[in-house]
Write a protein that holds these residues in place. Structure first.
Motif, PDB file in Angstrom:
ATOM      1  N   SER A   1      34.278  38.843  54.190  1.00 43.97           N
ATOM      2  CA  SER A   1      32.917  38.300  54.270  1.00 43.97           C
ATOM      3  C   SER A   1      32.629  37.360  53.101  1.00 43.97           C
ATOM      4  CB  SER A   1      31.897  39.433  54.284  1.00 43.97           C
ATOM      5  OG  SER A   1      31.955  40.195  53.087  1.00 43.97           O
ATOM      6  N   GLN A   2      33.253  37.625  51.941  1.00 49.31           N
ATOM      7  CA  GLN A   2      33.040  36.786  50.771  1.00 49.31           C
ATOM      8  C   GLN A   2      33.778  35.455  50.917  1.00 49.31           C
ATOM      9  OE1 GLN A   2      30.957  38.973  48.256  1.00 49.31           O
ATOM     10  NE2 GLN A   2      30.886  39.362  50.445  1.00 49.31           N
ATOM     11  N   VAL A   3      34.942  35.496  51.552  1.00 53.31           N
ATOM     12  CA  VAL A   3      35.693  34.267  51.813  1.00 53.31           C
ATOM     13  C   VAL A   3      34.868  33.335  52.695  1.00 53.31           C
ATOM     14  CG1 VAL A   3      37.732  33.300  52.953  1.00 53.31           C
ATOM     15  CG2 VAL A   3      37.947  35.344  51.520  1.00 53.31           C
ATOM     16  N   GLN A   4      34.213  33.895  53.692  1.00 54.81           N
ATOM     17  CA  GLN A   4      33.377  33.086  54.584  1.00 54.81           C
ATOM     18  C   GLN A   4      32.257  32.409  53.808  1.00 54.81           C
ATOM     19  OE1 GLN A   4      31.427  35.304  57.681  1.00 54.81           O
ATOM     20  NE2 GLN A   4      30.882  33.477  58.844  1.00 54.81           N
ATOM     21  N   PHE A   5      31.643  33.137  52.883  1.00 52.28           N
ATOM     22  CA  PHE A   5      30.574  32.553  52.068  1.00 52.28           C
ATOM     23  C   PHE A   5      31.104  31.392  51.227  1.00 52.28           C
ATOM     24  CE2 PHE A   5      28.726  32.436  47.771  1.00 52.28           C
ATOM     25  CZ  PHE A   5      27.465  31.955  48.085  1.00 52.28           C
ATOM     26  N   LEU A   6      32.252  31.578  50.587  1.00 56.33           N
ATOM     27  CA  LEU A   6      32.826  30.526  49.748  1.00 56.33           C
ATOM     28  C   LEU A   6      33.168  29.284  50.567  1.00 56.33           C
ATOM     29  CD1 LEU A   6      35.120  32.708  47.463  1.00 56.33           C
ATOM     30  CD2 LEU A   6      32.928  31.685  46.874  1.00 56.33           C
TER      31      LEU A   6
ATOM     32  N   ASN B   1      44.640  30.899  48.715  1.00 57.67           N
ATOM     33  CA  ASN B   1      44.759  31.753  47.536  1.00 57.67           C
ATOM     34  C   ASN B   1      43.432  32.486  47.322  1.00 57.67           C
ATOM     35  OD1 ASN B   1      45.645  32.922  45.096  1.00 57.67           O
ATOM     36  ND2 ASN B   1      44.789  31.220  43.901  1.00 57.67           N
ATOM     37  N   PRO B   2      43.094  33.400  48.228  1.00 57.03           N
ATOM     38  CA  PRO B   2      41.802  34.100  48.162  1.00 57.03           C
ATOM     39  C   PRO B   2      41.803  35.215  47.124  1.00 57.03           C
ATOM     40  CG  PRO B   2      43.045  34.912  50.026  1.00 57.03           C
ATOM     41  CD  PRO B   2      43.893  33.840  49.377  1.00 57.03           C
ATOM     42  N   ASN B   3      42.027  34.836  45.867  1.00 55.16           N
ATOM     43  CA  ASN B   3      42.158  35.808  44.790  1.00 55.16           C
ATOM     44  C   ASN B   3      40.979  35.672  43.840  1.00 55.16           C
ATOM     45  OD1 ASN B   3      42.892  37.485  42.723  1.00 55.16           O
ATOM     46  ND2 ASN B   3      44.975  36.680  42.511  1.00 55.16           N
TER      47      ASN B   3
ATOM     48  N   CYS C   1      34.150  39.696  40.582  1.00 57.11           N
ATOM     49  CA  CYS C   1      34.164  40.615  41.724  1.00 57.11           C
ATOM     50  C   CYS C   1      34.315  42.053  41.242  1.00 57.11           C
ATOM     51  CB  CYS C   1      35.329  40.299  42.661  1.00 57.11           C
ATOM     52  SG  CYS C   1      35.230  38.695  43.457  1.00 57.11           S
ATOM     53  N   ASP C   2      34.008  42.981  42.136  1.00 56.80           N
ATOM     54  CA  ASP C   2      34.304  44.382  41.851  1.00 56.80           C
ATOM     55  C   ASP C   2      35.693  44.693  42.404  1.00 56.80           C
ATOM     56  OD1 ASP C   2      33.987  44.640  44.606  1.00 56.80           O
ATOM     57  OD2 ASP C   2      32.003  45.568  44.459  1.00 56.80           O
TER      58      ASP C   2
ATOM     59  N   PRO D   1      41.958  40.550  45.895  1.00 56.57           N
ATOM     60  CA  PRO D   1      41.613  39.595  46.965  1.00 56.57           C
ATOM     61  C   PRO D   1      40.145  39.720  47.354  1.00 56.57           C
ATOM     62  CG  PRO D   1      42.766  41.475  47.872  1.00 56.57           C
ATOM     63  CD  PRO D   1      42.799  41.645  46.382  1.00 56.57           C
ATOM     64  N   PHE D   2      39.551  38.591  47.725  1.00 57.20           N
ATOM     65  CA  PHE D   2      38.180  38.596  48.197  1.00 57.20           C
ATOM     66  C   PHE D   2      38.074  39.366  49.510  1.00 57.20           C
ATOM     67  CE2 PHE D   2      37.787  34.647  45.629  1.00 57.20           C
ATOM     68  CZ  PHE D   2      36.637  34.963  44.934  1.00 57.20           C
TER      69      PHE D   2
END
Length: 306
Positions: free
Chosen positions: A73-78, A96-98, A107-108, A69-70
């Protein structure tokens, strides 16, 4: 037929045919691919692990292995990108934040984005300042995406960035000084690769210095660029950059390719360029440079293209 202006350097005039121009662009493409292949090669040692994961793909553990999962903070950017660009990254949504199923994003293991490759996608918007949230980002390729406005200063907070390509967009404004903070950067491309073809076409017509749908960065080359000591490739061609070539560019000890052609640079070629002992490709033509070519450039034994 009006001949295009050249730098008033004390060297014999030449006129490169279309074949030479095409070869120059092809060379840049090969350099870019070679850089990426070397970067992939650095991870060759982890292939056995990749094989093990592939063997587990059919087992019940597969879901746990692949589901990354993201980070929040990365979800906000997307979500910001979706709003600014009007584009949804395929395989991802708020429900689906995968990261494992998202295309053009890597992603790492902690769900932090480390690579974005949106080359040639028609995003048609600006680069959001929220990009500063991608603290682990190592590679960002937004080339030929029709992006506009200026390069945000916030991009300078991506201190893990090794690869940055924003070529062939509609970017304007100056190059932010904050780029000098990207000390891990090895590849920087803010140029216009189609500009060589356009110049050759100009031989057949009364063509002016307007390159439609291309970057038009203005202002001077920031001296802070000399801080990018790991840089091997620097491309600023085909913009409207003015002022002199900063002597700080001589600090880029690992630089192999330097493209500053088709700008509006003035002054003389700094002798500091002779410090770039690994330089193989140096392109300064079609500017307003004056004076003679420094004799010290003759010490650049690796130089192939000048």
């Amino acid at each position: 037929m009006r001949r295009l202006r050249r730098s008033s350097l004390n060297c014999p005039p030449t006129w490169a045919p279309a074949a030479v121009a095409a070869a120059a662009v092809a060379a840049v493409s090969r350099q870019r691919m070679a850089w990426r292949e070397r970067r992939r090669g650095q991870h060759a040692a982890v292939l056995p692990l990749a094989w093990c994961l592939a063997a587990l793909a059919a087992s019940p553990l597969a879901t746990m292995v692949n589901a990354v999962p993201f980070d929040a903070s990365q979800v906000q950017f997307l979500q910001v990108c979706q709003w600014v660009w009007g584009h949804t990254f395929h395989g991802w949504s708020a429900t689906n934040p995968n990261c494992s199923t998202a295309t053009r994003i890597k992603c790492d293991s902690s769900g932090m984005i480390v690579e974005i490759d949106m080359t040639s996608y028609r995003l048609a918007g600006s680069i959001p300042a929220a990009i500063s949230s991608l603290a682990n980002l190592r590679s960002l390729d937004l080339g030929a995406c029709q992006l506009n406005e200026s390069i945000p200063a916030e991009i300078g907070s991506l201190t893990n960035l090794e690869y940055l390509s924003l070529n062939n967009n509609k970017l304007t404004g100056s190059i932010p000084e904050t780029l000098g903070s990207l000390t891990s950067l090895k590849y920087l491309d803010l140029g216009n690769h189609q500009v060589t073809y356009l110049i050759v076409a100009a031989v057949m017509s009364d063509f002016t210095r307007h390159f439609f749908n291309q970057n038009q960065l203005t202002g001077s080359i920031p001296a802070a660029i000399g801080s990018l000591e790991n840089l091997t490739f620097l491309d600023l061609r085909g913009n409207q950059l003015t002022g002199s070539i900063p002597t700080a560019i001589g600090s880029l000890a690992n630089l192999k390719s330097l493209h500053l052609e088709y700008n509006e640079l003035t002054g003389s070629i700094p002798a500091a360029i002779s410090s770039l002992t690994r330089l193989e490709n140096l392109q300064l033509d079609y500017n307003y440079l004056t004076g003679s070519i420094p004799a010290a450039i003759g010490s650049l034994t690796q130089l192939v293209i000048l």
